[in-house]
Design an enzyme around this catalytic site. Structure first.
Site, mmCIF file in Angstrom:
data_model
loop_
_atom_site.group_PDB
_atom_site.id
_atom_site.type_symbol
_atom_site.label_atom_id
_atom_site.label_comp_id
_atom_site.label_asym_id
_atom_site.label_seq_id
_atom_site.Cartn_x
_atom_site.Cartn_y
_atom_site.Cartn_z
ATOM 1 N N HIS A 6 0.859 -1.029 0.016
ATOM 2 C CA HIS A 6 0.086 -0.140 -0.050
ATOM 3 C C HIS A 6 0.856 1.272 0.067
ATOM 4 O O HIS A 6 1.862 1.060 0.286
ATOM 5 C CB HIS A 6 -0.903 0.021 1.223
ATOM 6 N N GLU A 63 -4.093 1.872 -7.337
ATOM 7 C CA GLU A 63 -4.532 3.004 -6.245
ATOM 8 C C GLU A 63 -3.408 4.261 -6.729
ATOM 9 O O GLU A 63 -2.376 4.465 -5.991
ATOM 10 C CB GLU A 63 -3.969 2.594 -5.029
HETATM 11 P P1 PGA Z 1 -9.554 5.982 0.415
HETATM 12 O O1 PGA Z 1 -8.249 4.825 0.694
HETATM 13 O O2 PGA Z 1 -10.756 5.131 -0.133
HETATM 14 O O3 PGA Z 1 -9.696 6.714 1.641
HETATM 15 O O4 PGA Z 1 -9.103 7.073 -0.570
HETATM 16 C C1 PGA Z 1 -8.117 3.749 -0.072
HETATM 17 C C2 PGA Z 1 -6.890 3.195 0.264
HETATM 18 O O5 PGA Z 1 -5.829 3.833 0.896
HETATM 19 O O6 PGA Z 1 -6.742 2.013 -0.133
#
Ligand code: PGA
Length: 241
Positions: free
Chosen positions: A88, A160
């Protein structure tokens, strides 16, 4: 195959809030979706349920030993965890996880026959310089080095964009779909993995979940902020079920 919804609760909820979360979502999750809930380590056993899968937000790559404060894939497996988020952007940026560490974690998770959810994504500057595909491809290549060919289809990729996490900003559905297609193409051409599941994460909320969830090249979503409050999480899920 069912589409996935991963709830990354990050470092939120204390014991009482975790208990309330569990009672609030009980009986609310439809079996049309594969929902994976990733609470903090101390609450994993508490969250175990037949209605959804258990996921971990992180792991270490060693099986056991003198690694104070770390948790191994086999320990997580013994609690019923099936999915583990790896790489992540918060781990990469705040905890300085390198591609090499992430590669070791992906291998360790697969070795326990668990599913890594490998996060990749560009930052704002890289996006502005139109480097997104190059950055994503490099992250994939580094994270998947020397991974057993037969296991590659078990790696779930979460696209992401760093600039979209927790900001309320998202790429357009068209951009997200293209990245889903791009990632699947890399997995297929370079790794012969033709069944890769690609998720999108970053500022998913009640208003945008439906259009992103229904994209052809997107197999699910990873939700952070909108999953922390259990009522809002269920309302968000209800938009797609
Ligand atoms: P968020 O986080 O939905 O708050 O943008 C997503 C993530 O960090 O995986």
């Amino acid at each position: 195959m069912k589409k996935l919804v991963v709830a990354n609760l990050k470092m939120n909820l204390g014991l009482e809030a975790a208990q309330k979360y569990i009672t609030t979502i009980k009986g609310q999750i439809t079996n049309q979706l594969l929902v994976i809930i990733c609470p903090s380590f101390p609450f994993l056993s508490l969250f175990k349920s037949a209605e959804y899968q258990l996921g971990s937000q992180n792991t270490f790559y060693k099986k056991d030993g003198n690694y104070t404060g770390e948790v191994s894939p086999s320990q997580l497996k013994s609690l019923g965890v099936k999915y583990i988020i790896v790489g992540h952007s918060e781990r990469r940026l705040i905890f300085h996880e390198t591609n090499k560490i992430i590669n070791q974690k992906v291998a360790a998770v697969l070795k326990e026959n668990l599913y890594p959810i490998l996060c990749v994504g560009e930052n704002k500057e890289q996006k502005l310089l139109h480097k997104t595909p190059v950055v994503i491809k490099e992250q994939l290549n580094e994270a998947l080095k020397k991974i057993d060919q037969e296991m590659l289809n078990d790696v779930i990729i979460a696209y992401e964009p760093i600039w979209a996490i927790g900001t309320g900003l998202t790429p357009t559905p068209g951009e997200i779909n293209s990245m889903g297609e791009f990632i699947k193409r890399v997995m297929s051409f370079e790794y012969n993995a033709n069944n890769t599941r690609v998720l999108y994460g970053g500022s998913i909320n009640q208003n945008n979940i439906k259009s992103i969830f229904s994209l052809e090249n997107i197999d699910g979503v990873l939700i952070g902020g909108a999953a922390v409050n259990p009522d809002l999480f269920i309302e968000t899920l209800n938009k797609i079920s």
